[in-house]
Design a protein around this motif. Sequence first.
Motif, mmCIF file in Angstrom:
data_model
loop_
_atom_site.group_PDB
_atom_site.id
_atom_site.type_symbol
_atom_site.label_atom_id
_atom_site.label_comp_id
_atom_site.label_asym_id
_atom_site.label_seq_id
_atom_site.Cartn_x
_atom_site.Cartn_y
_atom_site.Cartn_z
ATOM 1 N N MET A 1 39.552 41.336 30.164
ATOM 2 C CA MET A 1 40.973 41.619 30.001
ATOM 3 C C MET A 1 41.610 40.534 29.145
ATOM 4 N N ARG A 2 42.370 40.979 28.121
ATOM 5 C CA ARG A 2 43.011 40.030 27.223
ATOM 6 C C ARG A 2 44.427 40.479 26.925
ATOM 7 N N ARG A 3 45.189 39.618 26.265
ATOM 8 C CA ARG A 3 46.544 39.970 25.847
ATOM 9 C C ARG A 3 46.458 40.987 24.716
ATOM 10 N N PRO A 4 47.528 41.760 24.466
ATOM 11 C CA PRO A 4 47.485 42.772 23.403
ATOM 12 C C PRO A 4 47.149 42.209 22.025
ATOM 13 N N ASP A 5 47.468 40.920 21.780
ATOM 14 C CA ASP A 5 47.157 40.333 20.478
ATOM 15 C C ASP A 5 45.728 39.793 20.411
ATOM 16 N N GLY A 6 44.956 39.994 21.489
ATOM 17 C CA GLY A 6 43.563 39.584 21.497
ATOM 18 C C GLY A 6 43.308 38.197 22.046
ATOM 19 N N THR A 7 44.361 37.426 22.315
ATOM 20 C CA THR A 7 44.190 36.077 22.850
ATOM 21 C C THR A 7 44.000 36.123 24.357
ATOM 22 N N ALA A 8 43.598 34.986 24.921
ATOM 23 C CA ALA A 8 43.298 34.921 26.354
ATOM 24 C C ALA A 8 44.564 35.029 27.202
ATOM 25 N N ILE A 9 44.416 35.642 28.378
ATOM 26 C CA ILE A 9 45.500 35.686 29.360
ATOM 27 C C ILE A 9 45.867 34.257 29.753
ATOM 28 N N ARG A 10 47.181 33.980 29.853
ATOM 29 C CA ARG A 10 47.648 32.662 30.284
ATOM 30 C C ARG A 10 48.138 32.758 31.727
ATOM 31 N N ALA A 11 47.511 31.976 32.608
ATOM 32 C CA ALA A 11 47.861 32.026 34.034
ATOM 33 C C ALA A 11 48.357 30.668 34.502
ATOM 34 N N LEU A 12 49.324 30.694 35.413
ATOM 35 C CA LEU A 12 49.826 29.488 36.066
ATOM 36 C C LEU A 12 49.501 29.593 37.547
ATOM 37 N N VAL A 13 48.774 28.605 38.071
ATOM 38 C CA VAL A 13 48.393 28.578 39.485
ATOM 39 C C VAL A 13 49.165 27.454 40.159
ATOM 40 N N VAL A 14 49.953 27.804 41.173
ATOM 41 C CA VAL A 14 50.805 26.831 41.853
ATOM 42 C C VAL A 14 50.395 26.740 43.321
ATOM 43 N N ASP A 15 49.827 25.599 43.708
ATOM 44 C CA ASP A 15 49.404 25.399 45.096
ATOM 45 C C ASP A 15 49.233 23.907 45.327
ATOM 46 N N ASP A 34 43.148 31.337 30.141
ATOM 47 C CA ASP A 34 43.641 29.968 30.035
ATOM 48 C C ASP A 34 44.483 29.681 31.276
ATOM 49 N N VAL A 35 44.197 28.587 31.963
ATOM 50 C CA VAL A 35 44.845 28.317 33.247
ATOM 51 C C VAL A 35 45.528 26.948 33.242
ATOM 52 N N VAL A 36 46.760 26.926 33.726
ATOM 53 C CA VAL A 36 47.513 25.693 33.955
ATOM 54 C C VAL A 36 47.807 25.631 35.446
ATOM 55 N N THR A 37 47.744 24.440 36.044
ATOM 56 C CA THR A 37 48.013 24.311 37.479
ATOM 57 C C THR A 37 49.232 23.431 37.721
ATOM 58 N N PRO A 53 53.403 31.429 30.831
ATOM 59 C CA PRO A 53 52.271 32.199 31.360
ATOM 60 C C PRO A 53 52.514 33.699 31.348
ATOM 61 N N ASP A 54 51.406 34.434 31.358
ATOM 62 C CA ASP A 54 51.476 35.895 31.464
ATOM 63 C C ASP A 54 51.524 36.336 32.916
ATOM 64 N N VAL A 55 51.022 35.480 33.827
ATOM 65 C CA VAL A 55 50.988 35.809 35.248
ATOM 66 C C VAL A 55 50.987 34.506 36.044
ATOM 67 N N VAL A 56 51.574 34.547 37.242
ATOM 68 C CA VAL A 56 51.671 33.351 38.088
ATOM 69 C C VAL A 56 51.106 33.651 39.470
ATOM 70 N N VAL A 57 50.275 32.723 39.962
ATOM 71 C CA VAL A 57 49.809 32.734 41.345
ATOM 72 C C VAL A 57 50.587 31.634 42.052
ATOM 73 N N LEU A 58 51.451 31.998 42.988
ATOM 74 C CA LEU A 58 52.432 31.063 43.543
ATOM 75 C C LEU A 58 52.340 30.955 45.060
#
Length: 235
Positions: A1-15, A34-37, A53-58
């Motif tokens: 699964m990728r972004r519509p422009d072909g680049t990697a999904i950007r996720a933010l994980v907060v814990d 691509d993940v940022v915490t 980010p494209d999606v956040v885990v919070l």
Amino acid sequence: MRRPDGTAIRALVVDDEPVLAEMVSMTLRYEGWDVVTAANGAEAIKAARESRPDVVVLDIMLPDISGLEVLERLRATHPALPLLLLTAKDSQEDRIAGLTAGGDDYVTKPFSLEELVLRLRALLRRTGLAVADNTARVVVGDLVLDEDTHEVTRDGEAISLTATEFEVLLFLMRNARRVVSKSQILEQVWDYDFGGRSNVVELYISYLRKKIDYGREPMIHTLRGSGYVIKPVDR
């Protein structure tokens, strides 16, 4: 699964639990994201502003400000941002509060990393912020693995695998016809060297052989002193 422009999904994980945050991050990076915490609410707000980010885990329970307050602040600047909430609480009231505040989905600790990934993929598909990779299906001979549905078949027959068995098989299939060492499998699947105890790899290879090769021409081969290779059966 990728972004519509072909680049990697950007996720933010907060814990604020370092081990859990690293486990989730490692799993998503293995997906190619691509993940940022962030370890607290203030860091999360700053990270969201900088990384977009494209999606956040919070996590709802954070040490400085409530995860629900973080959610509200993120929603104020990114109204369509998909958010999946984590919490140690399992009451209906907490679930309703999180979803009412704007969370898109809700997972209670402890949770399965496989389930978390599937839920995140579903969120991204629903919002149209990502598209499925054309390489979701990995095929080696008559063995077919679908990364999106986690379905595996050989010669059309369904094979049930645990989450870890699936990851080991996926790594082997992505490297079909190439020999991979025990240390490579440990690093890729577990991201941990187990103090040199490579017997865990041997154990999972034996599990896979019983499910993939039992009663059939074998596809998984051992090269003594080198590692393992999976290849189609010669006809």
